[in-house]
Design a protein around this motif. Structure first.
Motif, PDB file in Angstrom:
ATOM      1  N   GLY A  37       0.799  -1.410   0.009  1.00  0.00           N
ATOM      2  CA  GLY A  37      -0.143  -0.057  -0.058  1.00  0.00           C
ATOM      3  C   GLY A  37       0.843   1.211   0.070  1.00  0.00           C
ATOM      4  O   GLY A  37       1.943   1.321   0.703  1.00  0.00           O
ATOM      5  N   ILE A  38       0.262   2.285  -0.772  1.00  0.00           N
ATOM      6  CA  ILE A  38       1.022   3.409  -0.676  1.00  0.00           C
ATOM      7  C   ILE A  38       0.040   4.387  -0.191  1.00  0.00           C
ATOM      8  O   ILE A  38      -0.956   4.720  -0.518  1.00  0.00           O
ATOM      9  N   TYR A  39       0.619   5.426   0.915  1.00  0.00           N
ATOM     10  CA  TYR A  39      -0.243   6.292   1.407  1.00  0.00           C
ATOM     11  C   TYR A  39       0.715   7.882   1.261  1.00  0.00           C
ATOM     12  O   TYR A  39       1.597   7.922   1.524  1.00  0.00           O
ATOM     13  N   GLY A  40      -0.106   8.628   1.019  1.00  0.00           N
ATOM     14  CA  GLY A  40       0.360  10.304   0.825  1.00  0.00           C
ATOM     15  C   GLY A  40       0.201  10.670   2.337  1.00  0.00           C
ATOM     16  O   GLY A  40      -0.917  10.390   2.968  1.00  0.00           O
ATOM     17  N   PHE A  41       0.918  11.543   2.953  1.00  0.00           N
ATOM     18  CA  PHE A  41       0.876  12.100   4.347  1.00  0.00           C
ATOM     19  C   PHE A  41       0.948  13.661   4.028  1.00  0.00           C
ATOM     20  O   PHE A  41       1.650  14.285   3.400  1.00  0.00           O
ATOM     21  N   ALA A  42       0.188  14.389   5.148  1.00  0.00           N
ATOM     22  CA  ALA A  42       0.061  15.705   5.358  1.00  0.00           C
ATOM     23  C   ALA A  42      -0.130  15.899   6.672  1.00  0.00           C
ATOM     24  O   ALA A  42      -0.839  15.100   7.165  1.00  0.00           O
ATOM     25  N   GLU A  43       0.307  17.205   7.343  1.00  0.00           N
ATOM     26  CA  GLU A  43       0.004  17.450   8.674  1.00  0.00           C
ATOM     27  C   GLU A  43      -0.915  18.485   8.912  1.00  0.00           C
ATOM     28  O   GLU A  43      -1.231  19.495   8.072  1.00  0.00           O
ATOM     29  N   SER A  44      -1.997  18.264   9.937  1.00  0.00           N
ATOM     30  CA  SER A  44      -2.679  19.315  10.189  1.00  0.00           C
ATOM     31  C   SER A  44      -1.978  20.511  10.753  1.00  0.00           C
ATOM     32  O   SER A  44      -0.881  20.435  11.637  1.00  0.00           O
TER      33      SER A  44
END
Length: 475
Positions: free
Chosen positions: A420-427
């Motif tokens: 699985g590939i997941y993009g991430f970003a922060e609140s």
């Protein structure tokens, strides 16, 4: 779940204040563990840093905008082969980056991502007539690779007043190769383009353009990993000088666009992003000043340099053992994800980071050890005799700088599943609990064993049985 664009801009500001990309990566690893993305059932995953990708796209646009004349038409087309993932292509499209494709599959990905035809370029040394016909019908720019392909295009456009697509010709300036021979595209015997220094070739190119008023572009691609910037600039200068020669022979500016290719090398030794697009753009300006005076439109085809630094493979250590006195960490990340590194470690060394089972940077004593993958051959190693915090069973390893040509270009050795590939970003405001401040979006779902069976002929299990009427029996 998607990642909100406007909030990501706020997160970009926060990331500058709290440590930049390396610290953001550490927080993503910790959050991936806390939020249950990495599990016993899914012991290897891949992560993409959305803020980092956006920053690279902005840096590319800015670098060329600063050296080009106002109102110059510039298309930055991402080399899809580097990271053939639809959500990545859509993200880059949002950031003003088009697409360079080299196969029907890549074109299908680009269309699924919503990249406009006018922002798409077709390059390949082996285009079929059907591929060319489709590209012309869609209005996609085409760079012909050789005289035979140009002959096919003659036939396709013969009955039309003019093709909808911009059409160019790829030339090989034969300026030499870099430190990785397999990736050097401008050598004397490269398979790509028309070899300009071969006897009679340059004159043939000029005549070919004189005979085809619709041939309005030249394409060259000298750069790749291991190629120095100066050599890249020499290749671009050769294409520019040829364009000037053609236009002088025609008596007007028939060649109106130069496709410079891509191939900016990536620093795999540290988190520093060098060389930069700005450095390369300034070198081009100094080497080929006429390129940027507004007479020519420009196309670039960068791939690895836009994505490599923003991808991380995260894998669990399944077993920790030793052989010959050397510790070995057996993980779930190897040749299936880091094919180039495993088969050619001298050309493609990867940095490996160690984390504890909770996803925190490891504080264990550093020792020389091997980091091995799961494939059934002895050379399946991410790192050999590498000094790292000692890895134990259940700890985590991260293969860094893997956003291009690694986890998105799967090698199905041992029928190992695609992760699985997941993009991430922060609140922007983080959260109250560990991992709350990081949000993940699925880019590609993990492959199931059922899908592996289906791809491996499962629905046709009886196809080769000797008692089938569809096959002849031995007599």
């Amino acid at each position: 779940m998607g990642l909100n664009r406007e909030n990501d801009r706020d997160r970009d500001d926060r990331n500058v204040r709290v440590g930049g990309a390396p610290a953001r990566r550490d927080r993503a690893v910790r959050a991936a563990v806390v939020q249950g993305l990495l599990t016993e059932e899914q012991p290897v995953i891949a992560l993409l840093d959305v803020a980092g990708i956006r920053a690279s796209a902005a840096a590319l646009r800015t670098a060329f905008a600063e050296v080009t004349a106002p109102d110059t038409a510039v298309l930055h087309a991402f080399a899809v082969k580097a990271t053939p993932l639809v959500p990545v292509l859509r993200l880059l499209n949002d950031e003003g980056i088009g697409a360079e494709v080299a196969s029907p599959g890549e074109l299908a990905l680009v269309r699924a991502a919503g990249v406009p035809a006018e922002h798409t370029v077709l390059d390949s040394p082996a285009k079929t007539t059907a591929e060319l016909r489709e590209a012309l019908a869609l209005g996609i720019a085409v760079n012909a690779d050789n005289p035979q392909e140009l002959g096919r295009l003659d036939a396709l456009v013969a009955d039309a007043p003019g093709p909808r697509s911009p059409i160019g010709l790829r030339v090989n300036p034969q300026v030499g190769g870099g430190s990785i021979g397999a990736l050097s595209t401008a050598t004397a015997t490269s398979k790509f383009g028309v070899a300009l220094r071969d006897e009679g070739s340059r004159a043939w190119v000029v005549r070919a353009c004189l005979a085809r008023p619709w041939l309005t572009r030249l394409h060259t691609h000298t750069g790749s990993q291991g190629v120095p910037l100066e050599l890249m600039a020499r290749g671009v200068r050769a294409a520019y000088e040829l364009a000037e020669e053609i236009n002088a022979a025609v008596g007007r500016q028939q060649i109106d666009t130069l496709d410079l290719g891509g191939g900016l090398p990536v620093n795999f030794a540290s988190d520093e992003e060098t060389p930069t697009y700005a450095t390369y753009a300034r070198l081009l300006r100094d080497t080929v000043p006429g390129l940027f005076d507004g007479r020519y439109g420009l196309v670039t085809e960068f791939g690895r340099s836009l994505l490599a630094k923003h991808g991380t493979v995260l894998a669990r250590v399944e077993y920790a053992k030793s052989a010959g006195g050397r510790p070995i960490a057996v993980t779930h990340a190897g040749a299936q994800l880091a094919t180039r590194t495993v088969y050619d470690p001298a050309s493609w060394p990867l940095r490996v980071a160690a984390y504890d089972a909770e996803g925190r940077p490891s504080t264990a004593q550093a020792v020389a050890q091997d980091v091995a993958g799961p494939a059934c051959f002895a050379g399946d190693l991410l790192a050999e005799n590498r000094t790292l915090p000692l890895l134990g069973q259940g700890d985590l390893v991260a293969a860094l700088d893997t956003g291009a040509y690694y986890f998105s270009n799967h090698y199905a050795y041992n029928s190992l599943a695609r992760p699985g590939i997941y993009g991430f970003a922060e609140s922007p405001d983080g959260g109250d609990n560990v991992g709350d401040g990081m949000r993940f979006a699925t880019v590609r779902t993990p492959q199931t064993v059922e899908e592996i069976v289906a791809e491996s002929g499962g629905p046709h299990a009886d196809a080769l049985r000797a008692d089938r009427e569809s096959l002849p029996r031995d007599r």
